[in-house]
Design a protein around this motif. Structure first.
Motif, PDB file in Angstrom:
ATOM      1  N   SER A  39       0.837  -1.202   0.000  1.00  0.00           N
ATOM      2  CA  SER A  39       0.000   0.000   0.000  1.00  0.00           C
ATOM      3  C   SER A  39       0.866   1.243   0.000  1.00  0.00           C
ATOM      4  CB  SER A  39      -0.925   0.020   1.222  1.00  0.00           C
ATOM      5  OG  SER A  39      -0.171   0.107   2.426  1.00  0.00           O
ATOM      6  N   GLU A 155      -3.721  10.560  -5.671  1.00  0.00           N
ATOM      7  CA  GLU A 155      -3.917   9.125  -5.893  1.00  0.00           C
ATOM      8  C   GLU A 155      -2.805   8.563  -6.778  1.00  0.00           C
ATOM      9  OE1 GLU A 155      -7.311   6.607  -8.148  1.00  0.00           O
ATOM     10  OE2 GLU A 155      -8.024   7.837  -6.466  1.00  0.00           O
ATOM     11  N   ARG A 159      -0.380   5.592  -5.672  1.00  0.00           N
ATOM     12  CA  ARG A 159      -0.332   4.390  -6.505  1.00  0.00           C
ATOM     13  C   ARG A 159       1.107   4.040  -6.874  1.00  0.00           C
ATOM     14  NH1 ARG A 159      -4.030   5.708  -9.684  1.00  0.00           N
ATOM     15  NH2 ARG A 159      -2.764   6.811 -11.207  1.00  0.00           N
ATOM     16  N   THR A 160       1.898   5.062  -7.203  1.00  0.00           N
ATOM     17  CA  THR A 160       3.311   4.820  -7.511  1.00  0.00           C
ATOM     18  C   THR A 160       4.028   4.208  -6.314  1.00  0.00           C
ATOM     19  OG1 THR A 160       3.371   6.646  -9.100  1.00  0.00           O
ATOM     20  CG2 THR A 160       5.474   5.916  -8.196  1.00  0.00           C
ATOM     21  N   VAL A 189      -5.797  -3.163  -8.065  1.00  0.00           N
ATOM     22  CA  VAL A 189      -5.457  -1.873  -7.461  1.00  0.00           C
ATOM     23  C   VAL A 189      -6.748  -1.178  -7.047  1.00  0.00           C
ATOM     24  CG1 VAL A 189      -4.335   0.356  -7.816  1.00  0.00           C
ATOM     25  CG2 VAL A 189      -3.429  -1.675  -8.959  1.00  0.00           C
ATOM     26  N   SER A 191      -8.318   2.214  -4.379  1.00  0.00           N
ATOM     27  CA  SER A 191      -7.944   3.394  -3.607  1.00  0.00           C
ATOM     28  C   SER A 191      -9.088   3.849  -2.728  1.00  0.00           C
ATOM     29  CB  SER A 191      -7.534   4.538  -4.542  1.00  0.00           C
ATOM     30  OG  SER A 191      -8.625   4.905  -5.368  1.00  0.00           O
ATOM     31  N   VAL A 229      -3.798   3.819  -1.488  1.00  0.00           N
ATOM     32  CA  VAL A 229      -3.921   2.927  -2.637  1.00  0.00           C
ATOM     33  C   VAL A 229      -3.352   1.569  -2.242  1.00  0.00           C
ATOM     34  CG1 VAL A 229      -3.203   2.428  -4.994  1.00  0.00           C
ATOM     35  CG2 VAL A 229      -3.804   4.763  -4.349  1.00  0.00           C
ATOM     36  N   VAL A 231      -2.395  -2.334  -3.451  1.00  0.00           N
ATOM     37  CA  VAL A 231      -2.079  -3.202  -4.582  1.00  0.00           C
ATOM     38  C   VAL A 231      -1.927  -4.621  -4.040  1.00  0.00           C
ATOM     39  CG1 VAL A 231      -0.420  -3.750  -6.399  1.00  0.00           C
ATOM     40  CG2 VAL A 231      -0.924  -1.365  -5.848  1.00  0.00           C
TER      41      VAL A 231
END
Length: 238
Positions: A39, A155, A159-160, A189, A191, A229, A231
């Motif tokens: 995350s 976001e 996410r990155t 993914v 968020s 976010v 993942v």
């Protein structure tokens, strides 16, 4: 053909179909597969204010109550529209309704109605000063959040972070189990936004007179939101 022969033939057919599906499967049988998640989160100041102004009217006649609500709302709309600016302060009406009041004998004894106007945007001073100039409605609720632009920007950052953390963990797991690397099998993914602490509210008014209160902008104070976010997925160790 006997019943037993039919069952045997059907079993053979199913075995052939299962074998064909196994040969055509896009993935190999699950071996050396690891499930993991990661995350990323970014905290940012809330840049969107939504202020709801409302009024309540009561009376014995439903039509009269409706007229009073409409008059109050029309006056508020006229003032708000003069100050409106796309994205900075958008104006829209909220709930508008009239409901009967009942006495002890379940008969209607009167009517009660409410009307709302919502001011929303990124220009906090414009919104609060407009709310102060509207005299037919009073502030009833204040909400803070993130604008679409702010939400998308933050976001992307979160996410990155999450993806990089996922890749790092996958590489570390591969080495820990004696493998040289991994390939990605599946990933999802998602968020969310979180506003820690109590719900933002209007600050207490400190005007010394009714006239001062009518002129002073409605005081507000925004907080911060955390965009998270997540993942999650699986990797094939190799």
């Amino acid at each position: 053909m006997t019943k037993t022969s039919n069952l045997m033939a059907m079993g053979a057919l199913l075995a052939c179909v299962s074998g064909a599906f196994a040969q055509n499967s896009p993935y190999p049988p699950p071996q050396n597969v690891v499930q993991l998640s990661a995350s990323g989160q970014v905290e940012v100041a809330q840049d969107l204010l939504s202020m709801t102004l409302r009024t309540t009217k009561e009376g014995a006649d439903a039509a009269a109550v409706q007229t009073q609500l409409k008059t109050a709302l029309d006056a508020a709309l006229a003032e708000a529209r003069r100050q409106a600016a796309p994205g900075q302060m958008d104006v829209r009406t909220g709930s508008f309704g009239i409901y009967p009041r009942y006495g002890k004998d379940s008969r209607i004894t009167g009517w009660r109605g409410t009307a709302e106007l919502v001011l929303e945007g990124k220009d906090f001073p414009r919104i609060t000063s407009t709310a102060a100039r509207i005299t037919t409605l009073v502030p009833g609720n204040v909400d803070f959040g993130l604008s679409r632009e702010q939400q998308a920007r933050v976001e992307g950052q979160a996410r990155t972070q999450a993806i990089e953390q996922f890749k790092t963990r996958a590489g570390e797991l591969a080495q820990s189990f004696g493998f040289t690397g991994y390939t990605l099998r599946e990933v999802s993914v998602d968020s969310s936004s979180q506003s820690p602490g109590p719900r933002p509210r209007m600050m207490a008014m400190k005007a010394e007179s009714a006239a001062d209160m009518a002129e002073a902008p409605v005081p507000v104070e925004a907080g911060k939101s955390t965009v998270v976010v997540n993942v999650s997925g699986s990797v094939q160790l190799r």
